[in-house]
Design a protein around this motif. Structure first.
Motif, PDB file in Angstrom:
ATOM      1  N   PHE A 513      -5.158  -3.339  24.094  1.00 43.21           N
ATOM      2  CA  PHE A 513      -4.249  -3.899  25.086  1.00 43.21           C
ATOM      3  C   PHE A 513      -4.699  -3.509  26.491  1.00 43.21           C
ATOM      4  O   PHE A 513      -4.728  -4.322  27.396  1.00 43.21           O
ATOM      5  CB  PHE A 513      -2.816  -3.435  24.838  1.00 43.21           C
ATOM      6  N   ALA A 514      -5.062  -2.219  26.647  1.00 39.33           N
ATOM      7  CA  ALA A 514      -5.460  -1.738  27.967  1.00 39.33           C
ATOM      8  C   ALA A 514      -6.640  -2.532  28.505  1.00 39.33           C
ATOM      9  O   ALA A 514      -6.690  -2.848  29.696  1.00 39.33           O
ATOM     10  CB  ALA A 514      -5.798  -0.264  27.890  1.00 39.33           C
ATOM     11  N   GLN A 515      -7.562  -2.879  27.618  1.00 40.20           N
ATOM     12  CA  GLN A 515      -8.734  -3.632  28.086  1.00 40.20           C
ATOM     13  C   GLN A 515      -8.336  -4.994  28.634  1.00 40.20           C
ATOM     14  O   GLN A 515      -8.780  -5.402  29.709  1.00 40.20           O
ATOM     15  CB  GLN A 515      -9.724  -3.812  26.939  1.00 40.20           C
ATOM     16  N   VAL A 516      -7.466  -5.682  27.890  1.00 35.99           N
ATOM     17  CA  VAL A 516      -7.059  -7.019  28.343  1.00 35.99           C
ATOM     18  C   VAL A 516      -6.181  -6.898  29.592  1.00 35.99           C
ATOM     19  O   VAL A 516      -6.315  -7.665  30.552  1.00 35.99           O
ATOM     20  CB  VAL A 516      -6.307  -7.768  27.220  1.00 35.99           C
ATOM     21  N   TYR A 517      -5.296  -5.900  29.574  1.00 41.56           N
ATOM     22  CA  TYR A 517      -4.391  -5.640  30.699  1.00 41.56           C
ATOM     23  C   TYR A 517      -5.185  -5.375  31.971  1.00 41.56           C
ATOM     24  O   TYR A 517      -4.869  -5.867  33.044  1.00 41.56           O
ATOM     25  CB  TYR A 517      -3.519  -4.448  30.301  1.00 41.56           C
ATOM     26  N   GLU A 518      -6.267  -4.621  31.829  1.00 45.11           N
ATOM     27  CA  GLU A 518      -7.085  -4.336  33.008  1.00 45.11           C
ATOM     28  C   GLU A 518      -7.932  -5.533  33.412  1.00 45.11           C
ATOM     29  O   GLU A 518      -8.128  -5.798  34.595  1.00 45.11           O
ATOM     30  CB  GLU A 518      -7.977  -3.124  32.761  1.00 45.11           C
ATOM     31  N   ARG A 519      -8.386  -6.251  32.430  1.00 40.85           N
ATOM     32  CA  ARG A 519      -9.206  -7.426  32.748  1.00 40.85           C
ATOM     33  C   ARG A 519      -8.407  -8.402  33.606  1.00 40.85           C
ATOM     34  O   ARG A 519      -8.907  -8.933  34.590  1.00 40.85           O
ATOM     35  CB  ARG A 519      -9.635  -8.102  31.459  1.00 40.85           C
ATOM     36  N   TYR A 520      -7.156  -8.657  33.213  1.00 36.92           N
ATOM     37  CA  TYR A 520      -6.362  -9.654  33.941  1.00 36.92           C
ATOM     38  C   TYR A 520      -5.472  -9.014  35.002  1.00 36.92           C
ATOM     39  O   TYR A 520      -4.690  -9.695  35.637  1.00 36.92           O
ATOM     40  CB  TYR A 520      -5.549 -10.510  32.957  1.00 36.92           C
ATOM     41  N   GLN A 521      -5.594  -7.698  35.195  1.00 32.24           N
ATOM     42  CA  GLN A 521      -4.882  -7.015  36.285  1.00 32.24           C
ATOM     43  C   GLN A 521      -3.397  -7.362  36.290  1.00 32.24           C
ATOM     44  O   GLN A 521      -2.826  -7.721  37.316  1.00 32.24           O
ATOM     45  CB  GLN A 521      -5.530  -7.388  37.629  1.00 32.24           C
ATOM     46  N   CYS A 522      -2.769  -7.249  35.106  1.00 32.06           N
ATOM     47  CA  CYS A 522      -1.364  -7.664  34.957  1.00 32.06           C
ATOM     48  C   CYS A 522      -0.453  -6.945  35.953  1.00 32.06           C
ATOM     49  O   CYS A 522       0.517  -7.513  36.449  1.00 32.06           O
ATOM     50  CB  CYS A 522      -0.881  -7.373  33.546  1.00 32.06           C
ATOM     51  N   ALA A 523      -0.772  -5.657  36.229  1.00 30.39           N
ATOM     52  CA  ALA A 523       0.128  -4.851  37.064  1.00 30.39           C
ATOM     53  C   ALA A 523       0.044  -5.204  38.544  1.00 30.39           C
ATOM     54  O   ALA A 523       0.817  -4.690  39.339  1.00 30.39           O
ATOM     55  CB  ALA A 523      -0.153  -3.365  36.859  1.00 30.39           C
ATOM     56  N   ASP A 524      -0.878  -6.117  38.940  1.00 30.15           N
ATOM     57  CA  ASP A 524      -0.854  -6.599  40.329  1.00 30.15           C
ATOM     58  C   ASP A 524       0.486  -7.253  40.634  1.00 30.15           C
ATOM     59  O   ASP A 524       1.000  -7.151  41.739  1.00 30.15           O
ATOM     60  CB  ASP A 524      -1.930  -7.678  40.550  1.00 30.15           C
ATOM     61  N   CYS A 525       0.996  -7.989  39.649  1.00 26.47           N
ATOM     62  CA  CYS A 525       2.210  -8.790  39.885  1.00 26.47           C
ATOM     63  C   CYS A 525       3.395  -8.327  39.050  1.00 26.47           C
ATOM     64  O   CYS A 525       4.537  -8.460  39.473  1.00 26.47           O
ATOM     65  CB  CYS A 525       1.944 -10.253  39.565  1.00 26.47           C
ATOM     66  N   HIS A 526       3.144  -7.843  37.842  1.00 32.43           N
ATOM     67  CA  HIS A 526       4.252  -7.486  36.942  1.00 32.43           C
ATOM     68  C   HIS A 526       4.480  -5.985  36.927  1.00 32.43           C
ATOM     69  O   HIS A 526       3.537  -5.210  37.063  1.00 32.43           O
ATOM     70  CB  HIS A 526       3.929  -7.920  35.508  1.00 32.43           C
ATOM     71  N   LYS A 527       5.733  -5.606  36.675  1.00 28.56           N
ATOM     72  CA  LYS A 527       6.065  -4.186  36.534  1.00 28.56           C
ATOM     73  C   LYS A 527       6.118  -3.816  35.059  1.00 28.56           C
ATOM     74  O   LYS A 527       6.626  -4.579  34.245  1.00 28.56           O
ATOM     75  CB  LYS A 527       7.430  -3.909  37.157  1.00 28.56           C
ATOM     76  N   PHE A 528       5.568  -2.649  34.746  1.00 29.48           N
ATOM     77  CA  PHE A 528       5.662  -2.084  33.407  1.00 29.48           C
ATOM     78  C   PHE A 528       6.236  -0.682  33.549  1.00 29.48           C
ATOM     79  O   PHE A 528       5.612   0.158  34.203  1.00 29.48           O
ATOM     80  CB  PHE A 528       4.275  -1.992  32.756  1.00 29.48           C
ATOM     81  N   ASN A 529       7.380  -0.425  32.979  1.00 31.48           N
ATOM     82  CA  ASN A 529       8.037   0.893  33.096  1.00 31.48           C
ATOM     83  C   ASN A 529       8.061   1.393  34.536  1.00 31.48           C
ATOM     84  O   ASN A 529       7.775   2.551  34.808  1.00 31.48           O
ATOM     85  CB  ASN A 529       7.323   1.938  32.221  1.00 31.48           C
ATOM     86  N   GLY A 530       8.362   0.505  35.454  1.00 34.86           N
ATOM     87  CA  GLY A 530       8.483   0.913  36.850  1.00 34.86           C
ATOM     88  C   GLY A 530       7.185   0.917  37.618  1.00 34.86           C
ATOM     89  O   GLY A 530       7.171   1.094  38.825  1.00 34.86           O
ATOM     90  N   PHE A 531       6.056   0.693  36.950  1.00 34.66           N
ATOM     91  CA  PHE A 531       4.753   0.703  37.623  1.00 34.66           C
ATOM     92  C   PHE A 531       4.261  -0.724  37.786  1.00 34.66           C
ATOM     93  O   PHE A 531       4.307  -1.519  36.848  1.00 34.66           O
ATOM     94  CB  PHE A 531       3.759   1.519  36.796  1.00 34.66           C
ATOM     95  N   GLY A 532       3.772  -1.044  38.961  1.00 39.12           N
ATOM     96  CA  GLY A 532       3.172  -2.356  39.162  1.00 39.12           C
ATOM     97  C   GLY A 532       3.801  -3.121  40.299  1.00 39.12           C
ATOM     98  O   GLY A 532       4.647  -2.605  41.020  1.00 39.12           O
ATOM     99  N   GLY A 533       3.388  -4.364  40.453  1.00 36.34           N
ATOM    100  CA  GLY A 533       3.837  -5.183  41.566  1.00 36.34           C
ATOM    101  C   GLY A 533       5.187  -5.816  41.315  1.00 36.34           C
ATOM    102  O   GLY A 533       5.720  -5.753  40.196  1.00 36.34           O
ATOM    103  N   ASP A 534       5.753  -6.438  42.352  1.00 33.04           N
ATOM    104  CA  ASP A 534       7.053  -7.066  42.125  1.00 33.04           C
ATOM    105  C   ASP A 534       7.040  -8.550  42.453  1.00 33.04           C
ATOM    106  O   ASP A 534       8.042  -9.133  42.787  1.00 33.04           O
ATOM    107  CB  ASP A 534       8.171  -6.346  42.886  1.00 33.04           C
ATOM    108  N   LEU A 535       5.877  -9.157  42.314  1.00 30.20           N
ATOM    109  CA  LEU A 535       5.790 -10.588  42.581  1.00 30.20           C
ATOM    110  C   LEU A 535       6.345 -11.387  41.407  1.00 30.20           C
ATOM    111  O   LEU A 535       6.929 -12.444  41.576  1.00 30.20           O
ATOM    112  CB  LEU A 535       4.314 -10.941  42.815  1.00 30.20           C
TER     113      LEU A 535
END
Lengths: 715, 172
Positions: A513-535
């Motif tokens: 999961f981490a590999q795909v998550y990092e590849r698509y930079q999910c946390a630029d826009c989405h929040k996961f457990n309070g971490f990440g963007g708020d777009l």
């Protein structure tokens, strides 16, 4: 002296004695007169007069004492005599705007004046008993009160977290972080970013020497006369992060020489396959096709660029990535293709997702960028620079270090300089005498100092190394507020206990999961457990909300759920396997403890309930004011046409009971629905299904959803 | 001669002491209403005019832009407004011609209990379980502050000032 005159006091002596006595009495009398004329007594009397002129005199003067009032809170270092003059501060009936100051009631705030005093929020000198000394900077007293506009700065001294009540402070802290002020300055709570500015180890392969020269000399951001930020001539909300340095012609030449010589890993030109070239290179519509693809991929969610619509040219798009209006005149074409294929190969910390490209798309989009996002005049003002000479490179390297470039930009083998700028972690409590104003004519106070220092550091200090930042007026105020909040460690242990620390949420997934998550930079826009963007939507509870099948198909082909949104999920062209990895992880791990999986089964919901639910939806609760079903309804909430395939019934039920419990701050208000009503509306929503072809409808029928129900409802 | 000198000499400390005692209080710098305002909002009729807001009104502004703006304004932070989708069309919250006529209590009730509880459109949901009573007060205070034409609090009989108990917003 004759003996007969001994003991006899002459007339003159008597007179002298009388005058001296009178003088003495007058001198003594000055003290009580002076005391009577004290400023605060004047205001005390004024308050009595005011109270007597009002109908509720008795209540207004119930607590009145003729002497000095004081709020003393030793554990917080508070000795505030402000209420000696501001006597109506807790009197609700004095809230009227035509009650003269200093008697007006304090507007409602969350802190009680008696418990907190005045200076923790307003600053100023609590112990002073004169108007000027209490409020302004005088010779003996240094801290002036904070103007209302910057008052959130005082909130931030204790509230280090981002509370919704302090939007200006939060924005300021965000700007301090995104502009990497911590690269040079030590700041309270804000740490140096892992990669503040782009790594320049290979910048020579990306841009030309002429472009570097131009960029350093005239950054594309300027402030116009009205104080709006303009990028490439178009108005933009946020300025790009690179500030403007005051560099001499020599420094520009040397720096551009040095930087353009940095090309340790040359870019290998990408070879498009002959099939793609044969199909696309000659087509007249290749640029239009590329533009279409560029739009479909929603590059504008992160990047802005100027577009002309109906004769008006303006900047559109997001602020996560750089502005692209003239990017083709900036970067080397081979670098562009390599970057689009794998951004992390050039910049390991880049926020840009690594798209799964088809070769034809890559070709079309590249052609579009080169044809349209370009400006042939961009570098016309740059002098002929030629190949960088050896001494220029050596000098440029020196300038790079002197100017503190390495605080933001890494270059292989060049570590960042620690504490390049002054420590600002207690700037907010600095006294005016500690600030250097030089020859400038700005008002002698901390706020104007901070603002001049940011917008034009040379105005207060000719030798300042600090570059110049082009913020619009609102952002400048926000940054000032955030800096005023930095008052160093709390002075007492009681205050230390009261201070709310800044949360530092982290989300570090592992495995596939981490590999795909990092590849698509999910946390630029989405929040996961309070971490990440708020777009984009918070995905912390996505597993409880959405059905796995839906997540999987959404990732492969994101359709928009909210038609009015400007920023949308990009089309990543994910592989089936990647989508499955993400969908599995989200649906298994990102679960809410308040939603029990399987607690409400679609099989147990009857068509009668669904019919009742439709009634409740349309008549009693009128959900259509915000949600769309079929083609009618509002744009505020998500479109519910496919709710049956999208949402989990247990989530819908929990959501209807209390939306804020699941996603704090969501717009949907909590209603007082009975459990029967909740079940009925859930049943109705679960009948709403769309698309997916026959297989999905058949599957729905097997699941019992169509047991006499209306199958695809809301058409 | 000597006497006069003595008198003159003694007048000096008297004058100094008197001057010290009667010193006029230093006038504080002229207050700039917008700089001293916690927040500001643009006048809906005149984009160059700024309305100063207190802390409470500023909180109302925040809540307005989070929850109310979608239906009670013509433009929202996220694009077009939902207002034109609704029948009856909800009032703009800065529209004083409509909202100056309703009391604070009525506004509190319709926000807390929703439109259907007061015989109005059920499309106005109840916010009483989502917003705290302080939040609701803040929203009303904000609405009163931005109303165009400006809102005038109703005067109580026999008093030019607002009496206790009706003080819902600092704009009164």
């Amino acid at each position: 002296m004759a003996p007969e005159e001994m003991g006899k006091v002459s007339y003159r002596m008597r007179l002298v004695f009388a005058v001296c006595s009178l003088l003495f009495v007058a001198t003594l009398a000055v003290s009580p007169v002076k005391d009577l004329l004290r400023e605060w007594k004047h205001y005390k009397r004024g308050y009595l007069n005011l109270a007597r002129s009002r109908p509720d005199t008795k209540r207004l003067i119930a607590d009145f004492r003729p002497d000095l009032d004081q709020i003393w809170i030793p554990e917080m270092n508070v000795v505030d005599r402000c209420t000696s003059c501001h006597q109506g501060i807790t009197q609700a009936t004095l809230a009227d705007a035509n009650v003269p100051q200093p008697y007006r009631a304090h507007p409602p705030i969350p802190h009680r004046v008696k418990e907190w005093g005045c200076t923790p929020c307003h600053r100023g000198q609590g112990a002073a008993t004169e108007v000027a000394e209490a409020h302004e900077t005088t010779l003996a007293w240094e801290q002036p009160i904070l103007p209302g506009r910057y008052l959130e700065g005082a909130c931030g001294s204790c509230h280090r977290d981002a509370r919704p009540e302090t939007p200006k402070l939060n924005r300021g802290r965000q700007l301090l972080e995104s502009h990497n002020c911590a690269g040079c300055h030590h700041l309270q709570d804000i740490q140096r970013a892992a990669m503040p500015g782009p790594d320049l180890t290979n910048v020579g392969t990306k841009v030309s020497r002429a472009w570097i020269y131009k960029w350093l000399k005239e950054p594309r951001t300027v402030l116009d006369d009205t104080g709006s930020v303009k990028v490439n001539g178009y108005e933009m909300e946020e300025s790009p992060r690179m500030p403007q340095f005051r560099l001499s012609e020599k420094e520009l030449t040397n720096l551009s020489a040095y930087l353009s010589s940095l090309r340790s890993h040359p870019v290998a030109p990408y070879k498009f396959s002959p099939a793609v070239l044969a199909q696309w290179s000659k087509r007249p519509d290749v640029v239009d096709q590329g533009e279409l693809r560029f739009r479909q991929m929603f590059c504008s969610t992160c990047h802005s660029f100027a577009v002309t619509r109906a004769g008006e040219t303006k900047m559109i798009g997001g602020e996560i990535g750089p502005e692209l209006t003239k990017v083709a005149s900036k970067v080397n074409p081979d670098w562009l293709v390599a970057w689009l294929l794998n951004p992390q190969a050039y910049l390991p910390h880049s926020k840009m997702p690594r798209y799964e490209w088809s070769e034809a798309d890559l070709y079309k989009v590249t052609r579009y960028i080169q044809a349209k996002l370009t400006d042939s005049d961009l570098l016309s003002t740059v002098p002929q620079l030629g190949e960088p000479a050896k001494d220029e490179i050596a000098e440029g390297k020196k300038t790079f270090l002197e100017k503190g470039c390495s605080s933001c930009h890494a270059i292989e083998g060049m570590p960042p300089q620690k504490d390049f700028g002054p420590d600002l972690s207690a700037l907010g409590s600095k006294n005016v005498s500690q600030l250097e104003f030089g020859k400038s004519t700005i008002p002698r106070n901390l706020i104007s100092y901070i603002q001049s220092k940011i917008t034009d550091p040379s105005s207060v200090n000719q030798a300042a190394r600090m570059p110049q930042y082009n913020f619009n007026a609102a952002d400048l105020d926000a940054i000032t507020t955030a800096l005023l909040a930095m008052t160093g460690p709390p002075p007492t242990s009681a205050l230390q206990k009261l201070t709310v620390p800044r949360p530092n949420p982290q989300f570090r997934p592992a495995g596939e999961f981490a590999q795909v998550y990092e590849r698509y930079q999910c946390a630029d826009c989405h929040k996961f457990n309070g971490f990440g963007g708020d777009l984009a939507p918070d995905l912390t509870y996505e597993g409880s909300r959405a059905q796995r099948q839906w997540i999987d198909s959404f990732l492969k082909s994101p359709q928009t759920l909210r038609p009015t949104l400007i920023f949308r999920m990009p089309q990543f062209n994910m592989t089936d396997r990647e989508a499955a990895i993400l969908a599995d992880y989200l649906s298994m791990v990102m679960q809410s403890p308040d939603v029990r999986p399987g607690s409400l089964n679609v099989k147990d919901l009857t068509p009668a309930q669904a019919a009742l639910g439709k009634q409740l939806y349309e008549v009693k609760y009128q959900c259509q004011s915000c949600h769309t079903i079929g083609s009618g309804g509002g744009y505020v909430g998500p479109n519910l046409n496919n709710a049956g395939n999208w949402l989990k019934p247990e989530w819908v039920a929990a959501w209807l009971a209390n939306p804020q419990a699941l996603i704090p701050g969501t717009i949907e208000p909590q209603r007082s629905m009975t459990p029967q009503e909740i079940k009925a509306i859930t049943a109705y929503l679960m009948t709403l299904r769309q698309g997916g072809g026959k297989a999905a409808q058949k599957k729905a029928a097997v699941q019992g959803m169509s047991r006499g129900g209306n199958g695809v409802a809301g058409q | 001669m000597k006497l006069r000198t003595l008198l003159l000499l003694s007048a000096v400390p008297v004058f100094l002491l008197a001057a010290g005692g009667c010193r006029k209080p230093a006038a504080p710098a002229k207050a700039d209403a917008l700089r001293n305002a916690y927040d500001v909002e643009v006048d809906s009729n005149d984009a160059t005019h700024m309305i100063p807001l207190s802390y409470q009104q500023a909180q109302g502004k925040r809540i307005f832009y989070a929850d109310c703006v979608w239906c009670h304004a013509d433009a929202t932070p996220a694009g077009p407004s939902n207002r034109s989708n609704l029948t009856p069309v909800p009032p703009l919250l800065s529209d004083g011609t409509v909202l100056n006529g309703v009391s604070d209590d009525y506004m509190k009730n319709i926000i807390t209990l929703g439109g259907s509880a007061l015989g109005k459109s059920a499309m106005m949901p109840p916010w009483g379980r989502t917003l705290s009573p302080e939040d609701v007060k803040a929203v009303i205070a904000y609405v009163r502050a931005v109303a165009q034409p400006p809102y005038q609090a109703p005067a109580q009989a026999g008093s030019p000032y607002t009496r206790e108990g009706t003080a819902g917003s600092p704009s009164k």
